[in-house]
Scaffold this motif. Structure first.
Motif, PDB file in Angstrom:
ATOM      1  N   VAL A 136      -2.721   3.894  -3.069  1.00 22.49           N
ATOM      2  CA  VAL A 136      -2.784   2.918  -4.155  1.00 22.49           C
ATOM      3  C   VAL A 136      -2.182   1.610  -3.672  1.00 22.49           C
ATOM      4  N   ASP A 137      -2.640   0.522  -4.283  1.00 22.28           N
ATOM      5  CA  ASP A 137      -1.995  -0.751  -3.944  1.00 22.28           C
ATOM      6  C   ASP A 137      -1.248  -1.266  -5.156  1.00 22.28           C
ATOM      7  N   ARG A 138      -0.036  -1.718  -4.942  1.00 22.62           N
ATOM      8  CA  ARG A 138       0.826  -2.130  -6.043  1.00 22.62           C
ATOM      9  C   ARG A 138       1.507  -3.452  -5.693  1.00 22.62           C
ATOM     10  N   THR A 139       1.672  -4.246  -6.726  1.00 23.17           N
ATOM     11  CA  THR A 139       2.450  -5.472  -6.530  1.00 23.17           C
ATOM     12  C   THR A 139       3.858  -5.233  -7.042  1.00 23.17           C
ATOM     13  N   TYR A 140       4.702  -6.243  -6.846  1.00 27.10           N
ATOM     14  CA  TYR A 140       6.070  -6.087  -7.318  1.00 27.10           C
ATOM     15  C   TYR A 140       6.104  -5.916  -8.831  1.00 27.10           C
ATOM     16  N   GLU A 141       5.178  -6.580  -9.522  1.00 29.53           N
ATOM     17  CA  GLU A 141       5.117  -6.463 -10.986  1.00 29.53           C
ATOM     18  C   GLU A 141       4.868  -5.020 -11.406  1.00 29.53           C
ATOM     19  N   PHE A 185       1.738   5.561 -11.651  1.00 28.96           N
ATOM     20  CA  PHE A 185       2.033   4.574 -10.632  1.00 28.96           C
ATOM     21  C   PHE A 185       1.596   5.047  -9.255  1.00 28.96           C
ATOM     22  N   LEU A 186       1.833   6.321  -8.997  1.00 30.18           N
ATOM     23  CA  LEU A 186       1.572   6.815  -7.655  1.00 30.18           C
ATOM     24  C   LEU A 186       0.117   7.200  -7.422  1.00 30.18           C
ATOM     25  N   THR A 187      -0.568   7.548  -8.499  1.00 25.86           N
ATOM     26  CA  THR A 187      -1.893   8.114  -8.280  1.00 25.86           C
ATOM     27  C   THR A 187      -3.040   7.289  -8.846  1.00 25.86           C
ATOM     28  N   SER A 188      -2.803   6.545  -9.917  1.00 29.52           N
ATOM     29  CA  SER A 188      -3.912   5.835 -10.540  1.00 29.52           C
ATOM     30  C   SER A 188      -4.411   4.722  -9.644  1.00 29.52           C
ATOM     31  N   SER A 189      -5.722   4.635  -9.564  1.00 35.64           N
ATOM     32  CA  SER A 189      -6.279   3.602  -8.706  1.00 35.64           C
ATOM     33  C   SER A 189      -6.201   2.238  -9.375  1.00 35.64           C
ATOM     34  N   ASP A 190      -6.049   2.226 -10.713  1.00 38.13           N
ATOM     35  CA  ASP A 190      -5.904   0.936 -11.401  1.00 38.13           C
ATOM     36  C   ASP A 190      -4.454   0.502 -11.351  1.00 38.13           C
ATOM     37  N   PRO A 191      -4.244  -0.756 -11.083  1.00 37.54           N
ATOM     38  CA  PRO A 191      -2.862  -1.250 -11.141  1.00 37.54           C
ATOM     39  C   PRO A 191      -2.362  -1.227 -12.567  1.00 37.54           C
ATOM     40  N   PRO A 192      -1.238  -0.592 -12.820  1.00 40.97           N
ATOM     41  CA  PRO A 192      -0.797  -0.382 -14.196  1.00 40.97           C
ATOM     42  C   PRO A 192      -0.063  -1.572 -14.811  1.00 40.97           C
ATOM     43  N   GLY A 193       0.649  -2.310 -14.074  1.00 38.29           N
ATOM     44  CA  GLY A 193       1.614  -3.200 -14.701  1.00 38.29           C
ATOM     45  C   GLY A 193       1.289  -4.662 -14.610  1.00 38.29           C
ATOM     46  N   ARG A 194       0.014  -5.000 -14.707  1.00 42.37           N
ATOM     47  CA  ARG A 194      -0.282  -6.417 -14.471  1.00 42.37           C
ATOM     48  C   ARG A 194       0.010  -7.292 -15.682  1.00 42.37           C
ATOM     49  N   ILE A 222       0.857  -1.180   0.000  1.00 39.18           N
ATOM     50  CA  ILE A 222       0.000   0.000   0.000  1.00 39.18           C
ATOM     51  C   ILE A 222       0.893   1.230   0.000  1.00 39.18           C
ATOM     52  N   ILE A 223       0.660   2.085  -0.993  1.00 36.76           N
ATOM     53  CA  ILE A 223       1.516   3.266  -1.116  1.00 36.76           C
ATOM     54  C   ILE A 223       0.687   4.516  -0.899  1.00 36.76           C
ATOM     55  N   VAL A 224       1.133   5.339   0.003  1.00 40.07           N
ATOM     56  CA  VAL A 224       0.405   6.551   0.344  1.00 40.07           C
ATOM     57  C   VAL A 224       1.282   7.755   0.013  1.00 40.07           C
ATOM     58  N   SER A 225       0.676   8.749  -0.639  1.00 37.16           N
ATOM     59  CA  SER A 225       1.448   9.963  -0.903  1.00 37.16           C
ATOM     60  C   SER A 225       0.540  11.169  -0.781  1.00 37.16           C
ATOM     61  N   GLN A 226       1.122  12.321  -0.461  1.00 37.83           N
ATOM     62  CA  GLN A 226       0.319  13.523  -0.264  1.00 37.83           C
ATOM     63  C   GLN A 226       0.253  14.348  -1.525  1.00 37.83           C
ATOM     64  N   LYS A 227      -0.930  14.855  -1.798  1.00 37.90           N
ATOM     65  CA  LYS A 227      -1.119  15.667  -3.003  1.00 37.90           C
ATOM     66  C   LYS A 227      -0.428  17.005  -2.858  1.00 37.90           C
TER      67      LYS A 227
END
Lengths: 659, 370
Positions: free
Chosen positions: B49-54, B133-142, B35-40
């Motif tokens: 956002v949630d991201r996997t290693y992929e 990567f940081l903002t999109s709610s869809d996982p980009p790299g599946r 789970i990655i959290v960042s401030q606007k």
């Protein structure tokens, strides 16, 4: 070291001769020889070789000794002193070294002893003699200084006043240490080479061996080296005996700041052997190691207050044999000595100076020391003439029986006996609940201690591993530091490497502390509870042994009873057969056996009572000893944390300085 | 999300680079989700956002393959840690080093550092993929990522041939030599330090066992002697519990400060080495082109000249960027290591003080025991 190097060179031999002649007879004897000797060799070179060889060993030993000696500070200081003195005298007295050297050791440790118990009178006497001599011979003043300093303040005053807690710290970080060892050693090396540059030799007491020897007459050097080994290299047992009875007197006079002697009425401390310092007597095929047993006592039953003898391992076993033969059957718990270890000893003999053989020797020395302490702490055993002889007599007849029995044959024999005993055990239906419970407790305690022992040993293994790993990290940090371009970062990394190096030391000491406080303590208990290994059960007469003796007594009683029963039956038969001539004989026999039964019963009860008392005593001692060990351990632990704090605090600004 | 979509646009990142945090890791079967959290940047609010290693790999591939940015080959790409394993084999643990320790915290920290470095990078942060990567709610790299020339494996083969190539620029030659030494040293240091930590953990475990076993020595009964002994055992057990705690936190401090620092440094040195290598490749390319021009027949000369020109420009761009990158990197790594060392020292100091306090208390208790 630094202080010593500043001192002017004292032609120690001369001054010493004079002082000592006044001071004490024994010493005088020895110093006579000194004179001779020096007359011949022109006093300079001869001893130097010895001396220079000696200091390294001592120095190396110090750190080892201190952490693990459980005897109080005073005792320790004594050890150091006596050793130092031995160093001083031995080279002088050459071939007669044994005789003469032991004498001085006694003197000096005698002096130090009073400091602990009665304090300082002899000391004053001895050293007050010195100054005049010093005046007569100018350079000797340094010598006097030396003694005053160390004895008066450094060694005794300090260790005494500081709580025992402080003691490990010293050994670790060593200022007082350095004083104690550096100076006397320095003095030693200084003395023989009064003319040229003693300061140098001094400052390097330990390191200077080669350089000194080069200026030295090589022939004498050769001559000495042997004797050298004998005397210094010795594993020393220092035994200081203050009997419980004298305790009161002592408390009255002694400073309260020396609590250890009172809690440890008789302190036997084995000063360390170290590979270089280890006494290895090579006599053709038979190399062996001798241990120096030094005793301090105020007991009137001993001829002197302090004395030192040399004993080999088999002598310790021999003492045990004699004691267990005499006292075992009465239900006493005779403390068992450490086992023979062919492997460990062979390694030492082969002369491999790897860490495992050092470790072995140190462990054995510690175990022997604790063994002796247990013996002298036992009120009944202390009274035994064999114990006295062991501590006091110059030459002990070789313990032939142990030699024959040691090793496999010995074990086998004992095991057989054990088997017989254990068979008997089954038959004996225990009437006394207390004993039944105790036996069970002993058995379960044995298991627990074994488990603990295994755990501590593995902890020690990890500690050692940590110290190794830290060392190699330190090395790679140093490499990284030297490869680094950024000056500040490079500097910090080098500092880091140094810090890690120091930490490696700490880890090493911690491993030693783990080993010698816990592992060895637990091993002792296991030894006391039952033999070391299951198949050697009852190898030595110990707790279970004393239970066994009780069973034997019981068995004898039972046998006598059944014999009495038989005799009675015979009498009945005779009565019935109407044979008055034999009847009289039978009656006499019955009377005889009745007496025996009563006698044996009484024996059994006496043994039972003794065993009971002994077990209770053992348990009490165990708790006390355990607590003492834990305190030592904690002090050590605390010390090393404090040292760590220092290291980190020193490093922090370095890290912050990186820009 | 396809590659083309992202590539065209260069944008300004909409989050604070130093606010990026990897806060949590979720385990589902064999996959780990971070789970990655960042401030606007704009006002308040956070991206979660949630991201996997992929996904991380996807991001890295995008950063690598920005063909349109001049001199991109000269960038020292922030190194992405190796793929974590749920049921790690000894080999992958060895590869991960410090990051394999503990409950993923060191690993999360390393990912966090990676993202922060990317977001703070003047060239890389402009890539749209970072924003996505940081903002999109869809996982980009599946979807399966196509490995490009930056693939380490293919590089390893080429490396053999070109790494020893003599440089025309003394600065770069020095940097390459120095980098080579430092890479080795840092790696060794990190490995050794890891050994230290591993042993410390073993000691902690051993102390724990001993402490537990001591409880077995507690004997029941009213007998005052026995009770006294039991008390000693219980207290001693507590002492060893403290030693265990001390060791555990010493090991943790080691991992979280200097351990991570050395690990990052080691991976960064690798990254620098890769960059230097890419530049060396360009150099070889250029030299080949030059040779071709010399050897070329008049007919082809013009074409060759053109190739050479192109190679020259690219090489110059790369070298230019590389110089800046190296300067930036040197500053950054010293600062990073300093922080690691200072943090390490402070934490260990704190631990040592706490432990000393505790030991002191234990000591008092034992002394107080009658």
């Amino acid at each position: 070291m630094a202080t010593s190097s500043e001192r002017s060179p004292p032609p120690f031999p001369d001054s010493e001769d004079q002082d000592v002649l006044d001071a004490e007879e024994v010493r005088g004897r020895d110093s006579d020889e000194d004179e001779d000797l020096f007359g011949m060799t022109e006093m300079d070179t001869t001893p130097t070789s010895d001396v220079s060889m000696k200091p390294p060993s001592d120095i190396m030993n110090d750190p080892l000794i201190e952490p693990m000696i459980k005897a109080d500070v005073t005792v320790e200081a004594t050890i150091d002193r006596s050793e130092v003195t031995a160093g001083v005298i031995d080279p002088l007295s050459q071939q007669e070294a044994k005789q003469t050297s032991t004498a001085p050791v006694i003197d000096l440790s005698g002096d130090s002893q009073p400091v602990t118990s009665k304090i300082a009178d002899p000391l004053v006497a001895l050293f007050s003699d010195a100054p005049p001599a010093a005046e007569a011979k100018k350079p000797s003043s340094a010598n006097v200084d030396l003694f005053d300093d160390e004895e008066g303040s450094d060694i005794f005053a300090e260790p005494l006043q500081t709580k025992p807690a402080k003691q490990p710290q010293k050994s670790l970080f060593g200022e007082p240490d350095e004083d104690v060892f550096g100076e006397p050693l320095g003095a030693i090396s200084k003395k023989p080479v009064p003319k040229d540059k003693p300061a140098d030799i001094f400052s390097q007491a330990a390191a200077s061996t080669p350089s000194v020897t080069s200026t030295v007459n090589p022939k004498t050097n050769g001559v000495h080296s042997e004797e050298d080994g004998d005397i210094f290299a010795e594993a020393t047992v220092e035994l200081s005996l203050d009997s419980p009875r004298n305790e009161r007197k002592k408390e009255a006079t002694a400073k309260p700041s020396a609590p250890a002697p009172t809690s440890l009425p008789a302190a036997a401390s084995l000063a360390k052997p170290q590979p270089p310092a280890l006494e290895e007597v090579r006599d053709g095929m038979n190399a062996y190691m001798a241990y120096k047993v030094s005793t301090q006592t105020t007991l009137p039953m001993f001829r002197n207050k302090t004395f030192t003898v040399r004993r080999r391992f088999s002598d310790f076993l021999g003492l045990y044999e004699k004691l267990s033969e005499k006292h075992g059957p009465n239900g006493f718990i005779v403390p068992p000595p450490p086992e023979k270890s062919l492997l460990g000893m062979t390694k030492v003999k082969v002369g491999k100076e790897d860490s495992s053989s050092t470790d072995f020797v140190e462990r054995r020395r510690g175990a022997l020391e604790r063994y002796l302490q247990r013996v002298v702490n036992h009120p009944s055993l202390l009274q035994d003439p064999d114990v006295r002889e062991f501590l006091e007599r110059e030459e002990l007849p070789r313990a032939v029986s142990t030699q024959a029995l040691s090793g496999a044959g010995f074990l086998k024999m004992i095991n057989k006996a054990t088997d017989a005993v254990s068979k008997m055990t089954i038959k004996m239906n225990e009437s006394d609940v207390w004993f039944e419970e105790k036996l069970q407790e002993v058995e379960s305690a044995d298991q627990q201690f074994r488990k603990l022992h295994a755990l501590v040993e593995s902890l020690v293994v990890h500690r050692k591993e940590l110290s190794l790993n830290t060392a190699s990290f330190a090395k790679s940090a140093a490499m990284l530091g030297s490869a680094e371009d950024n000056t500040a970062l490079s500097r910090a990394l080098s500092q880091l490497a140094e810090v890690e190096d120091k930490m490696e030391q700490l880890h090493q000491e911690q491993a030693a502390s783990d080993t010698f406080t816990f592992a060895e303590m637990i091993a002792d208990y296991i030894r006391l509870l039952v033999g070391f290994f299951p198949h050697r059960k009852c190898e030595f007469c110990d707790l279970q042994g004393s239970f066994d003796h009780r069973m034997k007594a019981w068995q004898r009683w039972q046998d006598a009873q059944s014999m009495l029963q038989k005799k009675r039956e015979t009498e009945a038969k005779l009565l019935w057969a109407n044979k008055p001539d034999k009847l009289q004989l039978a009656k006499e026999e019955i009377a005889e056996w009745e007496a025996k039964v009563t006698q044996y019963e009484r024996d059994f009860e006496r043994v039972s009572a003794t065993v009971r008392k002994e077990v209770i005593r053992f348990e009490r001692e165990k708790t006390k000893n355990c607590k003492r060990q834990v305190i030592t351990y904690l002090e050590c632990l605390l010390q090393s944390q404090q040292q760590l704090i220092k290291y980190w605090e020193a490093f922090l600004p370095e890290a912050k300085a990186i820009a | 999300m396809s590659t083309e979509e992202v590539k065209e646009t260069a944008s300004v990142l909409s989050v604070h680079d130093d606010s990026i945090k990897v806060t949590e890791v979720l385990k589902e079967g064999d996959t780990l989700t971070f789970i990655i959290v960042s401030q606007k940047l704009s006002g308040t609010g956070e991206y979660h956002v949630d991201r996997t290693y992929e996904d991380f790999e996807w991001l890295q591939q995008h950063l690598f393959s920005q063909g349109d940015v001049p001199g991109i080959q000269g960038v020292i790409f922030p190194p992405l840690p190796a793929k974590p394993q749920v049921n790690a084999s000894p080999r992958s643990i060895k590869q991960l080093g410090f990051l394999a320790l503990g409950e993923c915290q060191p690993y999360c920290k390393a990912l966090e550092t990676f993202l922060q470095q990317v977001a703070a990078h003047s060239i890389l942060s402009k890539n749209k993929a970072v924003e996505v990567f940081l903002t999109s709610s869809d996982p980009p790299g599946r979807q399966k990522v196509k490995k490009n020339i930056f693939n380490r494996l293919s590089q390893a083969v080429e490396e053999m041939r070109k790494e020893g190539h003599k440089d025309v620029d003394e600065f770069f030659q020095n940097e390459r030599d120095h980098n080579l030494i430092l890479t080795g040293c840092t790696k060794t240091a990190a490995e050794k330090f890891l050994d230290v930590v591993a042993t410390e953990q073993k000691i902690a475990v051993a102390c724990g066992h001993f402490s537990t076993a001591l409880h077995l020595c507690v004997e029941p009964g009213e007998d005052p002697d026995k009770q006294a002994f039991s008390r000693v055992c219980v207290k001693l057990s507590e002492v060893f519990e403290s030693i265990k705690k001390n060791m555990t936190s010493v090991a943790e401090n080691n991992v979280n400060t200097l351990g991570l620092g050395l690990d990052l440094e080691s991976r960064y040195q690798e990254a620098e080495r890769e960059m230097l290598f890419r530049r060396t490749c360009k150099l070889v390319e250029l030299e080949n082109a030059q040779r071709n021009v010399e050897k070329a027949k008049p007919v082809k000369k013009a074409a060759m000249e053109e190739v050479k020109k192109a190679a020259e420009t690219e090489f110059e761009h790369t070298s230019g960027v590389a110089k800046q990158e190296i300067a930036r990197f040197q500053g950054a790594r010293v600062e990073m290591l300093q922080q690691a060392l200072v943090g390490w020292c402070e934490k260990q100091l704190l631990t040592a003080k706490e432990s000393a306090d505790q030991f002191n208390q234990h000591l008092e208790v034992f002394r107080g025991m009658a």
